[in-house]
Design a protein around this motif. Structure first.
Motif, short mmCIF file in Angstrom:
data_model
loop_
_atom_site.label_atom_id
_atom_site.label_comp_id
_atom_site.label_asym_id
_atom_site.label_seq_id
_atom_site.Cartn_x
_atom_site.Cartn_y
_atom_site.Cartn_z
N ILE A 80 -11.26 21.61 9.73
CA ILE A 80 -11.20 19.77 10.39
C ILE A 80 -9.55 19.03 10.09
CG2 ILE A 80 -12.86 18.07 9.11
CD1 ILE A 80 -14.50 21.12 7.92
N ILE A 81 -10.16 17.66 11.27
CA ILE A 81 -9.37 16.66 10.89
C ILE A 81 -9.91 15.51 10.26
CG2 ILE A 81 -7.36 15.35 11.73
CD1 ILE A 81 -6.84 17.42 13.85
N ARG A 82 -9.39 15.08 8.99
CA ARG A 82 -10.00 14.32 7.79
C ARG A 82 -8.66 12.64 8.32
NH1 ARG A 82 -12.32 15.81 3.24
NH2 ARG A 82 -12.87 17.80 2.68
N LYS A 83 -9.50 12.05 9.28
CA LYS A 83 -9.29 10.85 10.01
C LYS A 83 -8.48 10.00 9.13
CE LYS A 83 -11.17 10.09 14.88
NZ LYS A 83 -11.54 11.96 14.53
N GLU A 84 -8.38 10.12 7.55
CA GLU A 84 -7.58 9.54 6.75
C GLU A 84 -7.02 9.76 6.32
OE1 GLU A 84 -11.07 11.82 4.08
OE2 GLU A 84 -10.91 11.38 6.38
N ARG A 85 -6.40 10.73 6.96
CA ARG A 85 -5.17 12.00 6.27
C ARG A 85 -4.63 11.52 6.77
NH1 ARG A 85 -5.46 14.65 1.96
NH2 ARG A 85 -3.86 16.54 2.20
N VAL A 86 -4.73 11.69 8.46
CA VAL A 86 -3.62 11.37 10.12
C VAL A 86 -2.91 10.17 9.02
CG1 VAL A 86 -4.02 10.78 12.43
CG2 VAL A 86 -5.02 12.64 11.28
N GLU A 87 -4.32 8.85 9.00
CA GLU A 87 -3.94 7.17 9.25
C GLU A 87 -2.83 7.10 7.51
OE1 GLU A 87 -4.03 4.63 10.30
OE2 GLU A 87 -5.82 5.18 11.66
N ALA A 88 -2.98 7.92 7.03
CA ALA A 88 -2.72 7.52 5.91
C ALA A 88 -1.26 8.45 6.21
CB ALA A 88 -2.52 8.51 4.41
N ILE A 89 -0.68 9.16 7.20
CA ILE A 89 0.36 9.68 7.30
C ILE A 89 1.37 8.28 9.07
CG2 ILE A 89 1.98 11.26 9.06
CD1 ILE A 89 0.00 13.40 8.34
N ALA A 90 0.60 8.33 9.58
CA ALA A 90 0.74 6.60 10.35
C ALA A 90 1.22 6.00 9.50
CB ALA A 90 -0.01 7.03 11.29
N LYS A 91 0.26 5.64 8.58
CA LYS A 91 0.70 4.39 7.95
C LYS A 91 1.93 4.34 6.41
CE LYS A 91 -2.91 1.87 7.06
NZ LYS A 91 -4.43 1.58 7.29
N GLY A 92 2.26 5.65 5.97
CA GLY A 92 2.99 5.86 5.47
C GLY A 92 4.80 5.92 6.29
N ALA A 93 4.34 7.17 7.27
CA ALA A 93 5.83 5.80 8.47
C ALA A 93 6.54 4.46 8.23
CB ALA A 93 5.84 7.04 9.64
N GLU A 94 5.42 3.96 8.86
CA GLU A 94 5.62 2.71 9.40
C GLU A 94 5.95 1.92 8.21
OE1 GLU A 94 1.74 1.53 11.01
OE2 GLU A 94 2.24 3.05 13.06
N ARG A 95 5.99 1.92 6.93
CA ARG A 95 6.29 1.16 5.69
C ARG A 95 7.43 2.00 5.66
NH1 ARG A 95 1.68 3.71 2.70
NH2 ARG A 95 3.23 4.73 1.89
N TYR A 96 8.22 3.08 6.03
CA TYR A 96 9.64 3.44 6.04
C TYR A 96 10.55 2.78 6.79
CZ TYR A 96 8.86 5.91 1.87
OH TYR A 96 8.23 6.56 0.58
N TYR A 97 9.68 2.83 8.12
CA TYR A 97 11.03 2.55 9.73
C TYR A 97 10.61 0.98 9.81
CZ TYR A 97 11.92 7.45 9.46
OH TYR A 97 12.41 8.45 9.05
N LYS A 98 10.92 -0.02 9.81
CA LYS A 98 10.92 -1.02 10.49
C LYS A 98 10.86 -0.87 11.95
CE LYS A 98 12.68 -3.76 6.72
NZ LYS A 98 14.21 -4.10 6.01
N GLY A 99 9.65 -1.93 12.83
CA GLY A 99 9.08 -2.18 13.73
C GLY A 99 8.50 -0.96 14.11
N LEU A 100 8.30 0.30 13.84
CA LEU A 100 7.51 1.42 14.26
C LEU A 100 6.15 1.55 13.88
CD1 LEU A 100 7.66 4.86 14.71
CD2 LEU A 100 7.23 4.98 12.07
N LYS A 101 5.91 2.21 15.08
CA LYS A 101 4.09 1.72 15.10
C LYS A 101 4.11 3.12 16.01
CE LYS A 101 0.70 -0.88 14.43
NZ LYS A 101 0.36 -0.68 13.20
N ILE A 102 2.70 3.62 15.48
CA ILE A 102 2.37 5.19 15.50
C ILE A 102 0.75 4.69 16.61
CG2 ILE A 102 0.61 7.27 14.67
CD1 ILE A 102 3.33 7.38 13.02
N SER A 103 0.67 5.41 17.79
CA SER A 103 -0.43 4.32 18.20
C SER A 103 -1.60 5.10 18.28
CB SER A 103 -0.20 4.82 20.02
OG SER A 103 -0.35 6.03 20.10
N GLU A 104 -3.24 4.33 18.98
CA GLU A 104 -4.69 5.08 18.28
C GLU A 104 -3.87 6.58 19.40
OE1 GLU A 104 -6.65 4.21 15.86
OE2 GLU A 104 -5.64 2.89 15.28
N GLU A 105 -3.91 6.80 20.43
CA GLU A 105 -3.57 7.89 21.14
C GLU A 105 -2.87 8.78 20.86
OE1 GLU A 105 -3.84 10.83 24.49
OE2 GLU A 105 -5.19 8.34 23.85
#
Length: 418
Positions: free
Chosen positions: A321-346
């Motif tokens: 089971i893929i928990r969306k909130e956990r995927v979201e936490a990874i994407a948000k985590g990365a974006e907090r460290y790398y300026k300008g990085l945006k991980i798409s919904e796709e």
């Protein structure tokens, strides 16, 4: 040196394939059985690290307390789903017992040695040309921190790594920018482990499957092991959903599923599935260095064709089971460290997960069974399965071929007491 044997390897992940690779080199007839299509799972979604620097086992002081603290927050990096499951409760108790300073100190040189052996074997596989020119780099690993607290914690680990002879240095934000020049990092600095390497896992797995298939190893996909027939202390036959196989030797390298198979043989093998997730970003990110983002507790790896963002440790049983909130936490985590990085919904919607087999003390199970003389275990590598695959395969092939072992495997005894 024993005679050439007919060996069944149960499990076609990195550990199972590495085992088949080294057994085949010794002249054994090897069949690999895997219940999946061998194109997904932990060996395909990991961060691709070869990490001598990861000398601290997961079972370390304070981890259970963190697990309890995080238990009711399903987007936290270390999530234990509350459940009344006898095996899980027993495992958690063993994990707590193993999480002592003394046990961690004892484990560190052992983890270093098997990692260095594996790093050497990856380089040997590359030099042999058997798998063609696959991606393998030794650029090191950055432990990137945003707070003094994370830095101070990692400096203690770095000191231990240094004492163990591993190359490590502390970079301030300028030093970090120099080593990762094409993207701006929102960080105070990084501990830089020069000893580490990285790969592109799916590429390596596919090349390994092709090589083995072309060199006499039989690989059976989508074939589940249902039962093992034994007589006294001897395994005679492995029964699957499609076939039955006579055996001289059996290797259980089925990752998180090994416990279920062990139960059929009346062996108690404490193991829990620790789910990890990954997001691949195919558009250029300008990230050139593998990094662990410390406060976000996640990994970033530049691979061939994409940048991979991976992380989390979720104990919720065997499920995909893929928990969306956990995927979201990874994407948000990365974006907090790398300026300008945006991980798409796709990219987020294409996230995958894998189940890592976690032992109570953070050391793998590698070795012969006490009850059956022709059964060998090779599982329980937790977050280091990718790093330790070749070393495990080599050690298993030495055991089965009755050769001298490349290292002492006593600490990996599958039936050790916790």
């Amino acid at each position: 040196m024993g005679k050439n044997k007919n060996v069944i390897v149960v499990g076609g992940g990195i550990v199972g394939l590495s085992t088949a690779y080294f057994l085949q080199k010794e002249g054994h007839q090897v069949t690999v059985l895997d219940k999946s299509n061998m194109d997904s799972g932990a060996s395909y979604v990991n961060a691709g690290y070869i990490t001598p620097s990861h000398i601290i086992p997961l079972a370390s002081p304070g981890m259970i307390t963190k697990g309890i603290k995080y238990m009711f927050n399903s987007s936290s990096p270390f999530y234990m789903k509350p459940r009344l499951d006898k095996d899980f409760i027993k495992w958690a108790w063993y994990f707590k017992k193993s999480s002592t300073k003394h046990k961690v100190e004892r484990a560190m040189p052992i983890i270093r040695d098997i990692n260095l052996l594996s790093r050497e074997l990856y380089e040997g596989i590359k030099a042999s040309g058997n798998l063609g020119n696959f991606h393998l780099e030794r650029k090191g690993l950055l432990m990137v921190y945003q707070t003094e607290k994370a830095r101070d914690h990692e400096l203690e680990v770095a000191q231990k790594a240094d004492d163990l002879g591993l190359e490590v240095s502390n970079l301030d934000s300028n030093g970090l920018q120099k080593i990762e020049p094409n993207i701006k990092l929102n960080a105070k600095g990084a501990i830089y482990y020069e000893c580490d390497g990285h790969t592109t896992p799916t590429q390596f797995m596919n090349r390994m499957i092709d090589y083995l298939s072309e060199n006499g190893v039989v690989i059976q996909k989508n074939e589940e092991v249902l039962d093992v027939v034994f007589n006294g202390d001897q395994l005679n036959e492995v029964k699957t959903s499609k076939n039955s196989y006579k055996v001289d030797e059996v290797v259980l390298a089925a990752g998180s599923w090994t416990t279920g198979l062990s139960k059929k043989l009346n062996i108690d093998l404490p193991l829990q599935a620790g789910k990890g997730y990954r997001i691949n970003v195919g558009t250029p990110t300008n990230i050139s260095m593998p990094a662990i983002l410390m406060e976000a507790k996640m990994a970033v790896t530049p691979m061939e064709g994409y940048t991979r963002f991976a992380g989390t440790m979720e104990f919720s049983g065997i499920n995909n089971i893929i928990r969306k909130e956990r995927v979201e936490a990874i994407a948000k985590g990365a974006e907090r460290y790398y300026k300008g990085l945006k991980i798409s919904e796709e990219d987020k919607s294409q996230a995958q997960c894998g189940l890592r087999p976690v032992t109570p003390d953070g050391l793998p199970y590698i070795g012969k069974s006490k009850q059956y003389k022709n059964l060998t275990f090779a599982t329980g590598h937790a977050m280091m399965g990718w790093s330790l695959g070749p070393a495990t395969g080599k050690l298993v092939s030495e055991l089965i071929s009755e050769r001298n072992l490349s290292m002492d495997i006593t600490p990996f005894d599958p039936q050790r007491k916790f």
